[in-house]
Structure formats: structure tokens, C-alpha cells
Design an enzyme around this catalytic site. Structure first.
Site, short mmCIF file in Angstrom:
data_model
loop_
_atom_site.label_atom_id
_atom_site.label_comp_id
_atom_site.label_asym_id
_atom_site.label_seq_id
_atom_site.Cartn_x
_atom_site.Cartn_y
_atom_site.Cartn_z
CD GLU A 17 -2.81 1.15 2.43
OE1 GLU A 17 -3.50 0.11 2.57
OE2 GLU A 17 -2.92 2.14 3.17
CG HIS A 77 -7.03 2.47 -0.81
ND1 HIS A 77 -6.72 2.30 0.52
CD2 HIS A 77 -6.30 1.56 -1.49
CE1 HIS A 77 -5.83 1.31 0.63
NE2 HIS A 77 -5.56 0.86 -0.57
CB ALA A 127 -17.42 0.59 3.76
C1 LIG Z 1 -6.98 -1.65 4.49
C2 LIG Z 1 -7.43 -0.25 4.82
C3 LIG Z 1 -7.27 0.77 3.88
C4 LIG Z 1 -7.71 2.09 4.17
N1 LIG Z 1 -7.53 3.07 3.22
C5 LIG Z 1 -7.99 4.32 3.43
C6 LIG Z 1 -7.90 5.34 2.44
O1 LIG Z 1 -7.34 5.13 1.38
N2 LIG Z 1 -8.43 6.58 2.72
C7 LIG Z 1 -9.05 6.83 3.90
O2 LIG Z 1 -9.53 7.96 4.09
N3 LIG Z 1 -9.16 5.89 4.87
C8 LIG Z 1 -8.65 4.64 4.66
N4 LIG Z 1 -8.78 3.67 5.64
C9 LIG Z 1 -9.37 4.03 6.94
C10 LIG Z 1 -10.91 3.87 6.95
O3 LIG Z 1 -11.48 4.81 6.06
C11 LIG Z 1 -11.38 4.12 8.38
O4 LIG Z 1 -10.99 3.07 9.22
C12 LIG Z 1 -12.86 4.46 8.57
O5 LIG Z 1 -13.04 5.01 9.86
C13 LIG Z 1 -13.81 3.29 8.43
O6 LIG Z 1 -13.90 2.86 7.14
P1 LIG Z 1 -14.68 1.47 6.81
O7 LIG Z 1 -14.63 1.32 5.35
O8 LIG Z 1 -14.16 0.37 7.63
O9 LIG Z 1 -16.16 1.87 7.29
P2 LIG Z 1 -17.45 1.01 7.60
O10 LIG Z 1 -17.33 -0.40 7.20
O11 LIG Z 1 -18.60 1.79 7.06
O12 LIG Z 1 -17.48 1.04 9.20
C14 LIG Z 1 -17.28 2.25 9.93
C15 LIG Z 1 -17.94 2.12 11.30
O13 LIG Z 1 -19.36 2.10 11.14
C16 LIG Z 1 -19.91 0.90 11.66
N5 LIG Z 1 -20.97 0.50 10.73
C17 LIG Z 1 -20.84 -0.05 9.51
N6 LIG Z 1 -22.05 -0.26 8.95
C18 LIG Z 1 -22.97 0.17 9.85
C19 LIG Z 1 -24.39 0.24 9.85
N7 LIG Z 1 -25.12 -0.21 8.83
N8 LIG Z 1 -25.01 0.77 10.95
C20 LIG Z 1 -24.29 1.24 11.99
N9 LIG Z 1 -22.93 1.20 12.06
C21 LIG Z 1 -22.28 0.68 10.98
C22 LIG Z 1 -18.74 -0.09 11.74
O14 LIG Z 1 -18.94 -1.08 12.75
C23 LIG Z 1 -17.58 0.82 12.05
O15 LIG Z 1 -17.51 1.12 13.41
C24 LIG Z 1 -8.32 2.36 5.41
C25 LIG Z 1 -8.46 1.34 6.37
C26 LIG Z 1 -8.02 0.05 6.09
C27 LIG Z 1 -8.15 -1.02 7.13
#
Ligand SMILES: Cc1cc2nc3c(=O)[nH]c(=O)nc-3n(C[C@H](O)[C@H](O)[C@H](O)COP(=O)(O)OP(=O)(O)OC[C@H]3O[C@@H](n4cnc5c(N)ncnc54)[C@H](O)[C@@H]3O)c2cc1C
Length: 291
Positions: A17, A77, A127
Site C-alpha cells: 500500500e 482506495h 462502506a
Molecule cells: C486496508 C485499509 C485501507 C484504508 N484506506 C484508506 C484510504 O485510502 N483513505 C481513507 O480515508 N481511509 C482509509 N482507511 C481508513 C478507513 O477509512 C477508516 O478506518 C474508517 O473510519 C472506516 O472505514 P470502513 O470502510 O471500515 O467503514 P465502515 O465499514 O462503514 O465502518 C465504519 C464504522 O461504522 C460501523 N458500521 C458499519 N455499517 C454500519 C451500519 N449499517 N449501521 C451502523 N454502524 C455501521 C462499523 O462497525 C464501524 O464502526 C483504510 C483502512 C483500512 C483497514
């Protein structure tokens, strides 16, 4: 090549990454690092999507550079931050046109100055919604999603976080890439919990070699990853000695990766922080299958 094909055709899916650099000079240094790491035949190189919006436009440019210069698949991403569904769809079209066939589908963190994530008007909140949008619009796109072996910082409980992960997978994710962690038992427990929930896509551990303790402490304070006391104490003892920190970090990561390999992980996703020296040392020690 999209993610499912990579997992089906390779014995081990190594990925690196990177993030879009801020200056031309750091861009040149990144290119040298990636060219060097490309000798280890990564299955793909992923490029982050700027949290604050500053480097966002560069993600696709870097994906094109990766595919053209390294001749290696790229993963872009992509986050929901500050975008309407129309804007998200337009960016996806651009990505597809640019030849990108793999997307890391993310919600993103709240923009600087905001404590809580709020969807843009006409935008998406999770997400899982972005994953469904990508899958609908581009059924052949490879999709990765984020998983949290030590729980996402905002999640009320591990159980609810895992349920939300399952929703993302059911929405069309091909693989899970985890947040960085230093305690392998946390990852192995998480893998078992996913399996018990019926999550059967590949789960790839995310490894960040520690090369600068102060920087890693800042990162882990934000993302909630635990640095075990034994490691933290060793690093604290050499906090004025950057070469010693590097050696401890590399040695720890090698041991961590060897144990994960022995536990049968399908790949490793390296948070290389745009540098090659630590990852090269680790990859030399691991001697991974190249295809
Ligand atoms: C491999 C990896 C790559 C990353 N790359 C980037 C990047 O390029 N740019 C960047 O800005 N960030 C990046 N991040 C960070 C990421 O954006 C953050 O961790 C962010 O806070 C959560 O993203 P997520 O996609 O996991 O969100 P989600 O899966 O939406 O989850 C976020 C939170 O919401 C909760 N949640 C999910 N769905 C629901 C629902 N239906 N109802 C209620 N609660 C819910 C989850 O339990 C979690 O606590 C990366 C993280 C990882 C692990």
C-alpha cells in the site's frame, strides 16, 4: 486482473500500500521504492484515497503509473467522504476508464475538524453502501473492504463490527484487508469469528513495519491498534536511536509474518508508508512464493 483472479491464480497474494506523495521530490523517491519492491512480484499495489481531499485526484494517476510502469495490477482506495452518489459514480466511471479493476471500498474517516462521520447530502454512510454501489455499477470490479481484528474505533462492540463486516461482504466484497495489528492472536481470533459468521472471502492481514516509534504511536493512537507492552518497552528503550528502532521493527515484523504464514494466511498487505527498506528486508527473509 481483478482480486478473485489474483487469489485463484497465486499461492500467496502479496500487496503493497502507498499513498500519493505531497511533493515532486517525494514522488520520485516513492517511484524508486516501488520499483525496488516490484522485484518481489506483488500481486497488486494499492493507492490510498486522500482523507482530507488534498491528494484525492492523484489516486487514479498513481494507479495508472503502477499498471503502466510496474506492469502490476493496481487497486484504487475509494471513500464516501464528502461526495454525493452522483460524484461517487462519476469517479467510478473514471476509474474504470483508467483501467482500474480493483477498488478498496471504504467509508473513510471524518474530515479534519469533525469528530463524527456524517454522510454528504445525497451521499453514503457506510462502506457496505459503497460496496453495493460499485458491485451494481461494475459487476466485474474487484472489491476489497477493511476489517478490524481489534475492532473499529467507533464500533460499539466487536460483535456489531463483525456484523457490519458481514454486511459489506454480502454487498459484494471479494476480500478483506485488515487494519494494521501487532498481536497475531487478535488476527487469528478475528479470522475464527468471521468464519463463524459465514464470512468466507480471503482475509489478508495488514502489516506495518515499525521504523519510527513516534510515528507509529501517532498512527496507532488514531486507529486503535495495540502495541504489545514487550515491543513498546523495547522501542521506548531506544527512542533516541532510529537505527535500533528500525532493527527491532523489522525483526518483529519478520516474526509476525512468519507466524501468519504458518497459520495459512492467503497473503499479506504491507503498509509500506512509501518506503522500501523495511519491507525489502522482511520480504527477503520471508522468501514468499512469487506466483
Ligand atoms: C486496508 C485499509 C485501507 C484504508 N484506506 C484508506 C484510504 O485510502 N483513505 C481513507 O480515508 N481511509 C482509509 N482507511 C481508513 C478507513 O477509512 C477508516 O478506518 C474508517 O473510519 C472506516 O472505514 P470502513 O470502510 O471500515 O467503514 P465502515 O465499514 O462503514 O465502518 C465504519 C464504522 O461504522 C460501523 N458500521 C458499519 N455499517 C454500519 C451500519 N449499517 N449501521 C451502523 N454502524 C455501521 C462499523 O462497525 C464501524 O464502526 C483504510 C483502512 C483500512 C483497514
Amino acid at each position: 486482473m481483478r482480486l478473485t483472479e489474483l487469489f485463484n491464480s497465486r499461492r500467496f497474494v502479496l500487496s503493497i500500500e502507498m499513498f500519493p506523495p505531497k511533493t515532486a521530490e517525494s514522488g520520485e523517491s516513492l517511484k524508486r521504492s516501488l520499483l525496488s519492491l516490484n522485484r518481489f512480484h506483488p500481486a497488486f499495489v494499492s493507492c490510498t484515497y486522500g482523507a482530507g481531499g488534498s491528494t484525492r485526484g492523484q489516486t487514479l494517476d498513481w494507479c495508472q503509473w503502477i499498471q503502466q510502469t510496474l506492469q502490476c495490477p493496481a487497486m484504487a482506495h475509494f471513500t464516501c467522504v464528502s461526495s454525493t452518489v452522483t460524484e461517487l459514480s462519476a469517479w467510478l466511471d473514471e476509474a474504470w476508464q483508467a483501467g482500474v479493476r480493483n477498488i478498496m471500498s471504504l467509508r473513510g474517516d471524518p474530515p479534519a475538524g469533525q469528530q463524527v462521520f456524517t454522510a454528504a447530502e445525497g451521499g453514503l454512510s457506510h462502506a457496505s453502501e459503497l460496496t453495493a454501489l460499485i458491485r451494481r455499477r461494475y459487476p466485474d470490479m474487484g472489491i476489497g473492504v477493511a476489517g478490524y481484528p481489534e475492532k473499529h474505533v467507533e464500533a460499539a462492540s466487536m460483535d456489531s463490527d463483525l456484523q457490519h463486516l458481514k454486511t459489506k461482504v454480502d454487498a459484494g466484497a471479494d476480500a478483506i484487508f485488515t487494519q494494521l495489528f501487532f498481536i497475531n492472536d487478535s488476527f487469528l481470533k478475528f479470522r475464527d469469528q468471521c468464519s463463524a459468521l459465514g464470512i468466507h472471502v480471503p482475509i489478508v492481514p495488514g502489516i506495518m513495519p515499525i521504523t519510527d516509534f513516534a510515528r507509529i504511536r501517532r498512527i496507532t493512537a488514531m486507529c486503535g491498534s495495540v502495541i504489545p507492552a514487550e515491543l513498546s518497552n523495547r522501542l521506548e528503550a531506544v527512542k533516541e536511536d532510529s537505527a535500533a528502532q528500525f532493527e527491532i521493527g523489522v525483526e518483529y515484523a519478520i516474526r509476525q509474518c512468519q507466524q501468519l504464514q504458518a497459520a495459512g494466511v492467503p497473503g499479506i498487505h504491507f503498509y509500506a508508508l512509501n518506503k522500501s527498506d523495511a519491507c525489502e528486508r522482511i520480504l527477503q527473509a520471508l522468501n514468499l512464493p512469487v506466483a
